[in-house]
Design an enzyme around this catalytic site. Sequence first.
Site, PDB file in Angstrom:
ATOM      1  N   GLU A  70     -10.547  18.648  71.984  1.00  0.00           N
ATOM      2  CA  GLU A  70     -10.593  17.224  71.649  1.00  0.00           C
ATOM      3  C   GLU A  70     -11.276  16.386  72.720  1.00  0.00           C
ATOM      4  OE1 GLU A  70      -6.822  15.124  71.071  1.00  0.00           O
ATOM      5  OE2 GLU A  70      -7.889  13.661  69.848  1.00  0.00           O
ATOM      6  N   ASP A  90      -6.226  21.153  70.827  1.00  0.00           N
ATOM      7  CA  ASP A  90      -5.816  19.753  70.978  1.00  0.00           C
ATOM      8  C   ASP A  90      -4.747  19.721  72.070  1.00  0.00           C
ATOM      9  OD1 ASP A  90      -5.064  17.129  70.815  1.00  0.00           O
ATOM     10  OD2 ASP A  90      -4.900  17.095  68.632  1.00  0.00           O
ATOM     11  N   ILE A  92      -3.015  17.219  73.542  1.00  0.00           N
ATOM     12  CA  ILE A  92      -1.840  16.431  73.128  1.00  0.00           C
ATOM     13  C   ILE A  92      -2.129  15.885  71.740  1.00  0.00           C
ATOM     14  CG2 ILE A  92      -0.311  14.477  73.574  1.00  0.00           C
ATOM     15  CD1 ILE A  92      -0.958  14.549  76.467  1.00  0.00           C
ATOM     16  N   ASP A  93      -1.429  16.386  70.748  1.00  0.00           N
ATOM     17  CA  ASP A  93      -1.525  15.781  69.421  1.00  0.00           C
ATOM     18  C   ASP A  93      -0.351  14.828  69.272  1.00  0.00           C
ATOM     19  OD1 ASP A  93      -2.588  15.326  66.837  1.00  0.00           O
ATOM     20  OD2 ASP A  93      -0.855  16.396  66.066  1.00  0.00           O
ATOM     21  N   THR A  95      -1.007  11.488  70.744  1.00  0.00           N
ATOM     22  CA  THR A  95      -1.180  10.765  72.016  1.00  0.00           C
ATOM     23  C   THR A  95      -0.570   9.366  71.942  1.00  0.00           C
ATOM     24  OG1 THR A  95      -3.186  12.013  72.504  1.00  0.00           O
ATOM     25  CG2 THR A  95      -2.879   9.967  73.715  1.00  0.00           C
ATOM     26  N   ASP A 220      -6.937  19.226  64.919  1.00  0.00           N
ATOM     27  CA  ASP A 220      -5.646  18.901  64.290  1.00  0.00           C
ATOM     28  C   ASP A 220      -5.304  19.918  63.206  1.00  0.00           C
ATOM     29  OD1 ASP A 220      -5.275  16.381  65.656  1.00  0.00           O
ATOM     30  OD2 ASP A 220      -6.795  15.532  64.330  1.00  0.00           O
TER      31      ASP A 220
HETATM   32  C1  IPD Z   1      -4.189  12.267  66.138  1.00  0.00           C
HETATM   33  C2  IPD Z   1      -2.767  12.152  65.641  1.00  0.00           C
HETATM   34  C3  IPD Z   1      -2.706  11.028  64.645  1.00  0.00           C
HETATM   35  C4  IPD Z   1      -3.637  11.243  63.480  1.00  0.00           C
HETATM   36  C5  IPD Z   1      -5.056  11.510  63.964  1.00  0.00           C
HETATM   37  C6  IPD Z   1      -5.069  12.634  64.984  1.00  0.00           C
HETATM   38  P1  IPD Z   1      -4.409  12.910  68.750  1.00  0.00           P
HETATM   39  O1  IPD Z   1      -4.316  13.247  67.134  1.00  0.00           O
HETATM   40  O2  IPD Z   1      -2.343  13.350  65.057  1.00  0.00           O
HETATM   41  O3  IPD Z   1      -1.406  10.883  64.152  1.00  0.00           O
HETATM   42  O4  IPD Z   1      -3.656  10.110  62.657  1.00  0.00           O
HETATM   43  O5  IPD Z   1      -5.863  11.854  62.870  1.00  0.00           O
HETATM   44  O6  IPD Z   1      -6.401  12.853  65.415  1.00  0.00           O
HETATM   45  O7  IPD Z   1      -5.565  11.978  68.941  1.00  0.00           O
HETATM   46  O8  IPD Z   1      -3.108  12.309  69.123  1.00  0.00           O
HETATM   47  O9  IPD Z   1      -4.627  14.271  69.324  1.00  0.00           O
END
Ligand code: IPD
Length: 277
Positions: A70, A90, A92-93, A95, A220
Amino acid sequence: AGGPWEECFEAAVQLALRAGQIIRKALSEEKRVSTKTSAADLVTETDHVVEALILQELQTRFPSHRFIAEEAAAAGAKCVLTPSPTWIVDPIDGTCNFVHRFPTVAVSIGFAVNQELEFGVIYHCTEERLYTGRRGQGAFCNGQRLRVSGETDLSKALVLTEIGPRRDPATLKLFLSNMERLLHAGAHGVRVIGSSTLALCHLAAGTADAYYQFGLHCWDLAAATVIIREAGGIVMDTSGGPLDLMSCRVVAAGTREMAVLIAQALQTINYGRDDER
Ligand code: IPD
């Protein structure tokens, strides 16, 4: 068990647990927050620290492999899935959750060979739940086998989604109208928990019946897709066709019937493609 990618799978598990420890500790501390593609698309020092830890370790151990991650992508690295063994990370999913100390935050590590997903590891950092799926070998959470829900009726479904990064009026209108369509169809509820990967893990565990989103990314989706498929679920494109990891959109469900019903109800929000940025 075992298989040709055993060593890679074990490395992914160890790194997800180590990364989770760092994230858990950082969750309660002060954070410096920056924005990326929009005011709601956030990144912290911890995203960078964790991504560097994971990539450095994997690059040292598997120097011929390729990487999609990411924060590297945010810095301009291309997202291309070649037939080479490729890690999709990823750090931190969730964030935004992390920034607000909302305890729904995960590390996600997926692995593909010949453009086919081989395994996925997702670690729920605060609840210390390790979700794993390996192609042909099932999906597990902390050693317990996962199984999707068998629900086929949208009017009995709990549906999960995520908002995605854009907040312009046209996007928000489509987002809300999609939610409205599912509620009109009688869905029991629509939930937004702030982490695409952990929402997808709920689907794999059978604690939700469907998931859809526009505006998520390959990091994701990669790990979660293996986990859901190995738990018996369906992951497809919002058009009803096969999943395209780079298309920034997805429908997932415990049954094909449910996935098709969701796909039919949705209007498309066009976020472009990960491999065309
Ligand atoms: C995001 C989160 C968010 C979702 C986004 C993702 P990140 O990931 O999962 O809830 O709406 O589509 O990209 O940026 O926290 O790794």
